[in-house]
Design an enzyme around this catalytic site. Structure first.
Site, short mmCIF file in Angstrom:
data_model
loop_
_atom_site.label_atom_id
_atom_site.label_comp_id
_atom_site.label_asym_id
_atom_site.label_seq_id
_atom_site.Cartn_x
_atom_site.Cartn_y
_atom_site.Cartn_z
N HIS A 185 50.94 39.51 43.16
CA HIS A 185 52.26 39.53 42.51
C HIS A 185 53.18 38.49 43.12
O HIS A 185 54.07 38.79 43.90
CB HIS A 185 52.88 40.93 42.60
CG HIS A 185 52.20 41.94 41.74
ND1 HIS A 185 51.35 42.89 42.25
CD2 HIS A 185 52.23 42.15 40.40
CE1 HIS A 185 50.88 43.65 41.26
NE2 HIS A 185 51.41 43.21 40.14
N ASN A 186 52.95 37.24 42.75
CA ASN A 186 53.73 36.12 43.26
C ASN A 186 54.13 35.21 42.10
O ASN A 186 53.87 35.52 40.94
CB ASN A 186 52.95 35.36 44.33
CG ASN A 186 51.54 35.00 43.87
OD1 ASN A 186 51.34 34.60 42.72
ND2 ASN A 186 50.56 35.16 44.75
N ALA A 187 54.75 34.08 42.42
CA ALA A 187 55.25 33.19 41.37
C ALA A 187 54.12 32.56 40.56
O ALA A 187 54.32 32.21 39.39
CB ALA A 187 56.12 32.10 42.01
N VAL A 188 52.95 32.40 41.16
CA VAL A 188 51.82 31.85 40.40
C VAL A 188 51.39 32.83 39.31
O VAL A 188 51.06 32.42 38.19
CB VAL A 188 50.65 31.51 41.35
CG1 VAL A 188 49.51 30.85 40.58
CG2 VAL A 188 51.11 30.61 42.48
N HIS A 206 59.09 39.08 34.88
CA HIS A 206 58.67 40.47 34.69
C HIS A 206 58.27 41.16 35.98
O HIS A 206 58.26 42.39 36.05
CB HIS A 206 57.50 40.54 33.69
CG HIS A 206 56.18 40.16 34.29
ND1 HIS A 206 55.82 38.86 34.57
CD2 HIS A 206 55.12 40.93 34.67
CE1 HIS A 206 54.62 38.83 35.09
NE2 HIS A 206 54.16 40.07 35.17
N ASP A 207 57.92 40.42 37.03
CA ASP A 207 57.52 41.02 38.32
C ASP A 207 58.36 40.49 39.47
O ASP A 207 57.93 40.57 40.64
CB ASP A 207 56.04 40.75 38.62
CG ASP A 207 55.12 41.81 38.03
OD1 ASP A 207 55.59 42.94 37.85
OD2 ASP A 207 53.96 41.49 37.73
N ASP A 223 50.26 40.09 30.67
CA ASP A 223 50.32 40.62 32.02
C ASP A 223 48.94 41.02 32.54
O ASP A 223 48.70 40.98 33.76
CB ASP A 223 51.27 41.81 32.06
CG ASP A 223 51.62 42.24 33.47
OD1 ASP A 223 51.56 41.40 34.38
OD2 ASP A 223 51.97 43.43 33.66
N GLN A 250 37.19 46.39 38.83
CA GLN A 250 37.34 45.54 37.65
C GLN A 250 36.66 46.13 36.42
O GLN A 250 37.18 46.03 35.31
CB GLN A 250 36.79 44.14 37.94
CG GLN A 250 37.64 43.36 38.91
CD GLN A 250 39.10 43.29 38.48
OE1 GLN A 250 39.41 42.88 37.36
NE2 GLN A 250 39.99 43.71 39.36
#
EC number: 3.1.4.-
Length: 529
Positions: free
Chosen positions: A257-260, A297-298, A407, A458
């Site tokens: 959960h980062n900018a990438v 969104h995050d 997402d 997964q």
């Protein structure tokens, strides 16, 4: 008001408010038409009343301390300014927490004050984990962090200016030019942007080419593609300030959960907005909301999930009564940054409030706990064939579905990209599990590295969450080439994870599980643990 009418589309035009002010491109900035949109500064006793409330409180405190210090003699004045600043920040943090706790709503929506005004949440308002667990100081290094953010924001703006000149073919080749990135890197980044609408877009490579500035660069490019800057009469400096704050407030230490991740979701959202079934009906406002919600969104995600915040009795869990805790915080943080940057300050107040509410509706839709709710509604619309994209409410619902797809689209990417994302999200899960184990908390599901393998996680995620949603999206697109491509990747990736799972499972466990499972294709739903 031609621009404002186009802003909302044929069925979302602004109601007549009796005001003759608008955001008209033909009106110069110093025209009287713009006058009512800007309030002149008001002063009282030497203090500016046009300041935001926190700034006004700080001025009042400083004036009070100055008067009190003068009467107490030199000892008071000899106190270190860093100590005084730390005490003041501590008082503000305490006051801010008390104010937020006093405004709790049962449905988890954003709190409103007088006259229904939306209350924005302070950016970076909570630490990575609960202070009562780690007993650490929130103030340690705070001054250094603020300084680094200011420098990074300035560099981000310089990088954007340089990159934007390159995209327009205006890069100056003079000795005095500021080259924060090598020309070869910028050239490759520009080449990648020319193919940003392709599904095999490598966001990891793009982030490296832009020196970690992928979200700002991508958003500015897409705003230019859709001509949103001209349509909404956005100030480029304010836009870059807002996007810089969004990018900075993603935690770079988070594996997933980062900018990438935000840039990846934004790129996927752009692909979905181009779907022929949807593109011809979208208004500029729909596109603006879709891209903005994808990018933010995050924002300020702490790297732990909602159950962790609840079990540690975090103040955000109490504030939102354990409902869409993180999503509500992402929304409130976004509203805070919109107001801090002044990006929408030139728009009428009711228009900017409506944009804030619509952004919240989109961001809250990404709550995975509401997956079945949205999936059932989407399925019913498709079964009844009653989706009418001429209606603003139906378009907004499809934007919610598109954002949900963007997402969780990682399993639908090519294997090389999909596997990287899968390993990153599981690494974030495992970090939370290690933290819970360290402090004798119950380990959350999927967070135990000893029992929850990446392939098993997964396969379950694909079978229960991703496949049902993308199958319905495939129906909605009737189907498109993109949706068929995504499903093909999804099935191949699921088979790959099944093979990896078997390769890492002891032979006796494999034979026992195969004897218990019905005959069928490897990798189907029966393979879920």
């Amino acid at each position: 008001m031609p621009v404002l009418e186009g802003l909302w589309g044929p069925d979302l035009r602004m109601r007549d408010t009796g005001l003759d002010v608008g955001v008209c491109p033909e009106e110069p900035p110093h025209s009287p038409v713009w006058g009512p949109l800007r309030t002149p500064p008001v002063t009282c006793g030497g203090l500016s009343l046009a300041l935001e409330l926190p700034a006004l409180i700080r001025q009042l405190r400083a004036a009070w301390r100055a008067r009190k210090g003068g009467s107490q003699g030199p000892e008071r004045n000899q106190a270190s300014p860093w100590v005084e600043s730390g005490k003041e920040q501590e008082e503000e943090i305490k006051l801010d927490t008390e104010n937020r706790s006093a405004h709790v709503e049962a449905d988890g929506r954003l709190n409103t004050g007088h006259a229904g005004v939306l209350l924005a949440e302070r950016r970076g308002s909570y630490p990575l984990i609960d202070l009562r667990i780690l007993k650490t100081s929130a103030q340690q290094g705070e001054v250094e962090t603020v300084t680094r953010r200011k420098v990074k924001r300035l560099l981000s703006f310089q990088r954007y200016c340089h990159a934007s000149r390159l995209l327009r073919g205006l890069v100056p080749h003079t000795p005095r030019s500021l080259h924060l990135l090598d020309d070869d890197y910028l050239g490759q980044a520009a080449h990648m942007l020319s193919k940003v609408g392709t599904w095999n877009f490598d966001i990891f490579l793009f982030d490296r080419l832009t020196n970690g500035n992928s979200l700002v660069t991508l958003m500015c490019h897409l705003f230019n593609v859709y001509d949103l800057i001209h349509h909404f009469q956005l100030d480029m400096v304010k836009l870059n300030r807002f996007l810089g704050m969004v990018q900075e407030d993603y935690h770079s230490q988070n594996p997933y959960h980062n900018a990438v991740h935000a840039a990846d979701v934004t790129q996927a959202m752009y692909c979905y907005l181009k779907e022929p079934k949807l593109a011809e009906h979208l208004s500029p406002l729909d596109v603006f909301l879709g891209l903005m919600a994808a990018a933010a969104h995050d924002v300020d995600h702490p790297g732990v999930n909602q159950p962790f915040l609840i079990k540690t009795r975090h103040h955000l869990a109490s504030l939102y009564q354990n409902t869409s805790v993180l999503e509500s915080h992402h929304w409130r943080s976004t509203v805070g940054m919109l107001r801090e940057s002044g990006l929408l300050s030139h728009l009428p107040a009711d228009m900017s409030r409506d944009i804030e509410q619509r952004l919240g509706s989109l961001i809250l839709a990404t709550d995975i706990n509401r997956q079945n709710e949205f999936l059932m509604t989407f399925r019913e619309h498709l079964d009844n064939q009653d989706l009418d994209l001429q209606l603003a409410s139906h378009r907004h619902f499809i934007l919610q579905i598109a954002l949900k797809c963007a997402d969780i689209c990682n399993p639908c990417r090519v294997w090389e990209l999909s596997r990287q994302w899968s390993e990153r999200v599981c690494e974030e899960f495992y970090r939370q599990g290690d933290l819970e184990k360290k402090f004798d908390l119950e380990i959350s599901p999927l967070c135990n590295q000893q029992s929850d393998s990446v392939p098993a996680i997964q396969i379950g995620f694909i079978s229960y969450i991703v496949e049902p949603l993308f199958e319905e999206w495939h129906r909605f697109t009737e189907p498109s080439l993109l949706s068929q491509t995504m499903l093909d990747h999804l099935h191949k990736n699921k088979a790959n994870w099944s093979s990896l799972r078997c390769a890492h499972t002891p032979s006796d466990v494999q034979s026992r599980s195969q004897a218990e499972e019905p005959e069928g294709e490897v990798g189907e739903g029966s393979d879920i643990p």
